[in-house]
Design a protein around this motif. Structure first.
Motif, PDB file in Angstrom:
ATOM      1  N   TYR A   1      -0.774   9.970  12.745  1.00 31.23           N
ATOM      2  CA  TYR A   1       0.446   9.966  13.998  1.00 31.23           C
ATOM      3  C   TYR A   1      -1.589  10.317  15.260  1.00 31.23           C
ATOM      4  O   TYR A   1      -2.537   8.689  15.211  1.00 31.23           O
ATOM      5  N   THR A   2      -2.433  11.488  14.834  1.00 29.45           N
ATOM      6  CA  THR A   2      -3.201  11.710  15.632  1.00 29.45           C
ATOM      7  C   THR A   2      -4.403  11.312  15.138  1.00 29.45           C
ATOM      8  O   THR A   2      -5.092  10.493  15.314  1.00 29.45           O
ATOM      9  N   TYR A   3      -4.465  10.429  14.038  1.00 30.55           N
ATOM     10  CA  TYR A   3      -5.945  10.092  13.014  1.00 30.55           C
ATOM     11  C   TYR A   3      -5.449   8.365  13.783  1.00 30.55           C
ATOM     12  O   TYR A   3      -6.158   7.850  13.925  1.00 30.55           O
TER      13      TYR A   3
ATOM     14  N   VAL B   1       2.692  23.307  16.903  1.00 31.66           N
ATOM     15  CA  VAL B   1       2.824  22.765  18.487  1.00 31.66           C
ATOM     16  C   VAL B   1       2.727  20.666  18.481  1.00 31.66           C
ATOM     17  O   VAL B   1       3.608  20.046  18.452  1.00 31.66           O
ATOM     18  N   LEU B   2       1.419  20.896  17.558  1.00 31.73           N
ATOM     19  CA  LEU B   2       1.394  18.827  17.531  1.00 31.73           C
ATOM     20  C   LEU B   2       1.875  18.372  16.972  1.00 31.73           C
ATOM     21  O   LEU B   2       2.372  17.289  17.398  1.00 31.73           O
ATOM     22  N   ASN B   3       2.741  18.700  15.817  1.00 27.89           N
ATOM     23  CA  ASN B   3       3.460  18.114  15.043  1.00 27.89           C
ATOM     24  C   ASN B   3       5.249  18.446  14.964  1.00 27.89           C
ATOM     25  O   ASN B   3       5.824  18.573  14.461  1.00 27.89           O
ATOM     26  N   LYS B   4       5.705  19.752  16.275  1.00 31.94           N
ATOM     27  CA  LYS B   4       6.894  20.076  16.031  1.00 31.94           C
ATOM     28  C   LYS B   4       7.785  18.511  16.395  1.00 31.94           C
ATOM     29  O   LYS B   4       6.874  17.943  17.450  1.00 31.94           O
ATOM     30  N   PRO B   5       8.506  18.102  15.766  1.00 35.26           N
ATOM     31  CA  PRO B   5       9.734  17.140  16.258  1.00 35.26           C
ATOM     32  C   PRO B   5      10.695  17.017  17.212  1.00 35.26           C
ATOM     33  O   PRO B   5      10.813  15.849  17.705  1.00 35.26           O
ATOM     34  N   GLY B   6      10.470  18.799  17.893  1.00 32.23           N
ATOM     35  CA  GLY B   6      11.872  18.058  18.540  1.00 32.23           C
ATOM     36  C   GLY B   6      10.493  18.474  20.397  1.00 32.23           C
ATOM     37  O   GLY B   6      10.061  18.660  19.619  1.00 32.23           O
TER      38      GLY B   6
ATOM     39  N   ALA C   1       0.357   4.683  22.222  1.00 30.21           N
ATOM     40  CA  ALA C   1       1.419   6.175  21.784  1.00 30.21           C
ATOM     41  C   ALA C   1       3.045   6.114  22.311  1.00 30.21           C
ATOM     42  O   ALA C   1       4.398   6.321  21.221  1.00 30.21           O
ATOM     43  N   ILE C   2       3.201   4.769  22.853  1.00 26.85           N
ATOM     44  CA  ILE C   2       5.020   4.351  23.772  1.00 26.85           C
ATOM     45  C   ILE C   2       5.159   3.571  22.474  1.00 26.85           C
ATOM     46  O   ILE C   2       6.383   3.738  21.823  1.00 26.85           O
ATOM     47  N   THR C   3       4.202   3.092  21.936  1.00 29.07           N
ATOM     48  CA  THR C   3       4.313   2.211  21.011  1.00 29.07           C
ATOM     49  C   THR C   3       4.775   2.599  18.882  1.00 29.07           C
ATOM     50  O   THR C   3       4.704   1.600  18.233  1.00 29.07           O
ATOM     51  N   SER C   4       4.376   3.162  19.443  1.00 28.78           N
ATOM     52  CA  SER C   4       4.133   4.562  17.601  1.00 28.78           C
ATOM     53  C   SER C   4       5.561   5.157  17.908  1.00 28.78           C
ATOM     54  O   SER C   4       5.853   6.132  18.263  1.00 28.78           O
ATOM     55  N   THR C   5       5.605   5.172  16.111  1.00 29.09           N
ATOM     56  CA  THR C   5       6.461   6.604  15.916  1.00 29.09           C
ATOM     57  C   THR C   5       5.972   7.894  15.977  1.00 29.09           C
ATOM     58  O   THR C   5       4.550   7.886  15.892  1.00 29.09           O
TER      59      THR C   5
ATOM     60  N   TYR D   1       7.719  13.117  17.452  1.00 24.63           N
ATOM     61  CA  TYR D   1       9.320  13.929  18.068  1.00 24.63           C
ATOM     62  C   TYR D   1      10.669  12.814  18.881  1.00 24.63           C
ATOM     63  O   TYR D   1      11.108  12.366  19.770  1.00 24.63           O
ATOM     64  N   LYS D   2       9.931  11.760  18.019  1.00 28.50           N
ATOM     65  CA  LYS D   2      10.650  10.227  18.613  1.00 28.50           C
ATOM     66  C   LYS D   2       9.734   8.666  17.930  1.00 28.50           C
ATOM     67  O   LYS D   2       9.416   8.839  17.619  1.00 28.50           O
ATOM     68  N   GLU D   3      11.015   7.439  18.312  1.00 29.34           N
ATOM     69  CA  GLU D   3      10.755   6.084  17.107  1.00 29.34           C
ATOM     70  C   GLU D   3       9.432   5.348  18.434  1.00 29.34           C
ATOM     71  O   GLU D   3       9.406   5.997  19.855  1.00 29.34           O
ATOM     72  N   ALA D   4       9.526   4.701  18.160  1.00 32.25           N
ATOM     73  CA  ALA D   4       8.123   3.888  18.863  1.00 32.25           C
ATOM     74  C   ALA D   4       9.160   2.845  19.707  1.00 32.25           C
ATOM     75  O   ALA D   4      10.378   1.853  19.140  1.00 32.25           O
ATOM     76  N   TRP D   5       8.798   2.502  21.103  1.00 37.71           N
ATOM     77  CA  TRP D   5       9.265   1.282  21.238  1.00 37.71           C
ATOM     78  C   TRP D   5       8.693   0.484  21.350  1.00 37.71           C
ATOM     79  O   TRP D   5       7.648   0.091  20.525  1.00 37.71           O
ATOM     80  N   ASP D   6       9.032  -0.663  21.304  1.00 42.08           N
ATOM     81  CA  ASP D   6       8.434  -2.614  20.321  1.00 42.08           C
ATOM     82  C   ASP D   6       8.044  -2.694  21.467  1.00 42.08           C
ATOM     83  O   ASP D   6       7.228  -2.339  22.984  1.00 42.08           O
TER      84      ASP D   6
END
Length: 411
Positions: A164-166, A211-216, A287-291, A294-299
């Motif tokens: 994601y970050t890249y 911290v950067l890749n924390k799933p929760g 950010a919000i359209t990407s998985t 800690y969250k799934e993507a929004w359409d």
């Protein structure tokens, strides 16, 4: 002093200033570097790049390097170009269809991701960044957006949690270029916007990986650490070379909001530069359209609708309207319901008619079953159907929309 030589004259110890041809045609993400590794020499010799420029003031000259040839034996097969590079089209920015750009955009996404991973990896190790090294990436992304903005922007949205970050940096670069064009910025300003987008999140490389890749959900202390990434990125870019003020500004201020509730300096309204206001919109959309971990993507269409509700407080309304014009009311990948009762996924936007994109129908809500896939241009004068609503893929249980819109058009 710069000197142009053939690739077969290159030896270890030379400083490579630039390589001829497209950035996509050679094996290095950098265009300026001291050639020190035999593996890099062999990769260069076998790349198909015909000529290049060396800086004899920063490395060896041809005459100086000649005796060093034995230190890097090259097989006869490797001494010849492995393949002739694809010639650059007469105009690399001529508009093309979505389908025509998809293959090139796919190659560019993969190449750019690898380049950003390498560049950010060096930044994590404390190596100073040279912004000039990023310009070939920005140029190729800008060319792709000029040919067809939807292809690269849509593909760059498809990220895994691990990259994601890249890929976020690649996507924001493309979105910034598209937005700059919609706002009528000059070519120089558009390149500056793209470079700023590519580098805006480099401060994430100074964040702890756990911290950067924390799933929760982050704790307050962890969130405060993450909120430091704009300043850390700004400091990292300040230590680099050839980083323009515009990239520094966007890196530091892309989390500021129009109502003053952002960070790190709580700037408000016109206190935020145009490029930073652009960066805020592009950063949030991707950010919000990407998985993410800690969250799934929004359409995509739902994301545009939600962002519209935030416009004015979070975003500059003028910038946001230009952004929507660039990506569409119904961006590629959006699930929509047609007046006929059919469901379709958007495959291409129509710049002249944002509410009437090209779609691929695949499901009947009246029969509650899949139907033969059919591509429709809703802007065509003969079209008898139209969009009546956007739909949430999760509500319908569709998990394959990204595969559907990427399928090549049937002849």
């Amino acid at each position: 002093m710069l000197k142009k030589i053939s690739v077969q004259q290159v030896q270890l110890g030379m400083f490579i200033q630039s390589l001829e041809g497209s950035w996509l045609a050679h094996p290095f993400w950098k265009t300026k570097f001291l050639l020190q590794e035999p593996a890099d020499l062999q990769a260069l010799r076998s790349s198909g790049v015909p000529m290049l420029w060396i800086d004899v003031g920063r490395g060896l000259d041809v005459s100086d390097a000649a005796p060093a040839a034995a230190s890097a034996p090259i097989s006869p097969a490797a001494a010849e170009p492995a393949a002739v590079p694809t010639p650059k089209p007469p105009d690399a920015r001529s508009p093309v269809s979505m389908a025509a750009e998809m293959t090139r955009a796919n190659v560019l996404v993969n190449r750019s991701r690898a380049a950003v991973i390498s560049m950010f990896g060096e930044a994590r190790l404390g190596k100073a960044l040279d912004a000039e090294q990023c310009l070939p990436i920005v140029e190729e992304i800008s060319n792709s957006v000029a040919r067809n903005p939807s292809a690269l922007i849509s593909l760059a949205r498809l990220k895994t949690k691990d990259n994601y970050t890249y890929m976020h940096s690649v996507a924001v670069c493309a979105l910034m270029v598209s937005l700059a064009k919609q706002l009528g910025l000059s070519e120089a300003q558009t390149r500056a916007a793209g470079l700023a987008g590519l580098l805006h999140d480099i401060g994430k490389m100074a964040m702890p990986m756990d911290v950067l890749n924390k799933p929760g959900k982050l704790s307050d202390a962890e969130f405060n650490v993450i909120r430091s990434h704009p300043l850390r990125g700004y400091q990292m870019l300040q230590a680099g070379a050839s980083v323009p003020a515009s990239a520094l500004d966007v890196c530091l201020h892309h989390h500021e909001k129009m109502d003053g509730s952002g960070y790190p300096q709580k700037l408000k309204g016109e206190q935020i530069s145009l490029l930073a206001r652009m960066g805020a919109v592009c950063d949030v959309y991707d950010a919000i359209t990407s998985t993410r971990p800690y969250k799934e993507a929004w359409d995509p269409a739902g994301s545009i609708q939600r962002m519209a509700q935030w416009s004015g407080g979070h975003f500059d309304p003028v910038v946001f309207r230009a952004f929507v014009k660039g990506v569409g009311i119904y961006p590629v990948g959006s699930l929509v319901k047609l007046e006929s009762g059919r469901l379709a996924v958007v495959t291409e936007m129509n710049a002249a008619s944002l509410a009437a994109p090209v779609v691929r129908v695949f499901y009947s809500t009246r029969a509650s079953m899949p139907i033969p896939v059919l591509t429709l241009d809703l802007s065509h004068p003969g079209s008898r159907d139209k969009i009546v609503s956007r739909e949430s893929p999760s509500d319908w249980g569709f998990s394959y929309l990204d595969d559907l819109w990427q399928q090549p058009v049937s002849p």
